[in-house]
Design a protein around this motif. Structure first.
Motif, short mmCIF file in Angstrom:
data_model
loop_
_atom_site.label_atom_id
_atom_site.label_comp_id
_atom_site.label_asym_id
_atom_site.label_seq_id
_atom_site.Cartn_x
_atom_site.Cartn_y
_atom_site.Cartn_z
N ALA A 113 0.84 -1.20 0.00
CA ALA A 113 0.00 0.00 0.00
C ALA A 113 0.87 1.25 0.00
O ALA A 113 0.59 2.22 -0.72
CB ALA A 113 -0.93 -0.01 1.22
N VAL A 114 1.94 1.23 0.77
CA VAL A 114 2.85 2.39 0.80
C VAL A 114 3.60 2.50 -0.53
O VAL A 114 3.88 3.60 -1.00
CB VAL A 114 3.79 2.33 2.01
N ARG A 115 3.89 1.38 -1.16
CA ARG A 115 4.50 1.44 -2.48
C ARG A 115 3.54 2.13 -3.46
O ARG A 115 3.95 2.94 -4.29
CB ARG A 115 4.84 0.05 -2.99
N ALA A 116 2.25 1.84 -3.37
CA ALA A 116 1.25 2.51 -4.21
C ALA A 116 1.24 4.01 -3.93
O ALA A 116 1.08 4.82 -4.85
CB ALA A 116 -0.13 1.91 -3.98
N VAL A 117 1.42 4.38 -2.67
CA VAL A 117 1.50 5.80 -2.32
C VAL A 117 2.68 6.44 -3.05
O VAL A 117 2.55 7.52 -3.64
CB VAL A 117 1.64 5.98 -0.78
N ARG A 118 3.82 5.80 -3.01
CA ARG A 118 5.01 6.36 -3.67
C ARG A 118 4.81 6.47 -5.18
O ARG A 118 5.25 7.44 -5.80
CB ARG A 118 6.23 5.53 -3.32
N ILE A 119 4.16 5.49 -5.76
CA ILE A 119 3.88 5.57 -7.20
C ILE A 119 2.98 6.76 -7.49
O ILE A 119 3.21 7.50 -8.44
CB ILE A 119 3.26 4.25 -7.70
N CYS A 120 1.97 6.96 -6.66
CA CYS A 120 1.06 8.10 -6.85
C CYS A 120 1.76 9.43 -6.62
O CYS A 120 1.43 10.42 -7.26
CB CYS A 120 -0.14 7.98 -5.92
N LEU A 164 -3.84 9.61 -1.35
CA LEU A 164 -2.62 9.97 -0.61
C LEU A 164 -2.95 10.46 0.79
O LEU A 164 -2.28 10.08 1.76
CB LEU A 164 -1.82 11.02 -1.38
N SER A 165 -3.97 11.26 0.91
CA SER A 165 -4.38 11.78 2.21
C SER A 165 -4.83 10.66 3.13
O SER A 165 -4.49 10.63 4.32
CB SER A 165 -5.50 12.80 2.03
N SER A 166 -5.58 9.71 2.60
CA SER A 166 -6.10 8.63 3.43
C SER A 166 -5.01 7.66 3.87
O SER A 166 -5.17 6.94 4.85
CB SER A 166 -7.20 7.87 2.69
N MET A 167 -3.88 7.63 3.19
CA MET A 167 -2.81 6.68 3.48
C MET A 167 -1.68 7.27 4.33
O MET A 167 -0.77 6.55 4.72
CB MET A 167 -2.23 6.15 2.17
N ARG A 168 -1.75 8.55 4.64
CA ARG A 168 -0.64 9.23 5.33
C ARG A 168 -0.19 8.51 6.60
O ARG A 168 1.00 8.30 6.82
CB ARG A 168 -1.07 10.66 5.66
N ARG A 169 -1.11 8.11 7.45
CA ARG A 169 -0.74 7.48 8.73
C ARG A 169 -0.17 6.08 8.53
O ARG A 169 0.61 5.60 9.35
CB ARG A 169 -1.94 7.44 9.66
#
Length: 123
Positions: A11-18, A36-41
């Protein structure tokens, strides 16, 4: 636990891709920002799991987090499953992140497991 840590990592890898590949993605800017906002924590929990015991990184050390609703505490490297929608890791309930990842998968064209229930029984 291995599946949960794998989920957090990917999931964090998807954040980095985004974050770093936004120009290459066919995803609406607002949908990407919402994700991105929903995944910050979740990024913080991933950092502790990946670097919490490195000698150099002091910022990402595991800490105890109280879950008053469940009368217990755990750190980012621990997990407690209290039901299909209560999967606690550190300060977080991973269920909400699963839903956010599922929504982004739908937007990107990759369907996740059907909601609201899990594919297998966790009880």
């Amino acid at each position: 636990m291995a599946l949960a840590k794998s989920f957090v990592f990917h999931a964090v890898r998807a954040v980095r891709i985004c974050e770093h590949g936004a120009s290459q993605l066919a995803i609406d800017r607002q949908q990407r920002r919402t994700f991105l906002s929903s995944m910050r924590r979740l990024v913080e929990v991933r950092d502790v799991n990946e670097h919490g015991f490195d000698a150099v990184r002091v910022k990402s050390r595991p800490k105890q987090h109280l879950h008053e609703d469940h009368n217990g505490s755990l750190d980012e490297t621990s997990m407690v499953i209290l039901g299909p929608e209560q999967i606690l890791m550190g300060p977080l309930n991973l269920w909400g992140f699963y839903r956010a990842v599922g929504e982004m998968r739908d937007v990107a064209g990759f369907r996740s497991l059907p909601l609201p229930g899990p594919a297998i029984s966790l009880t």
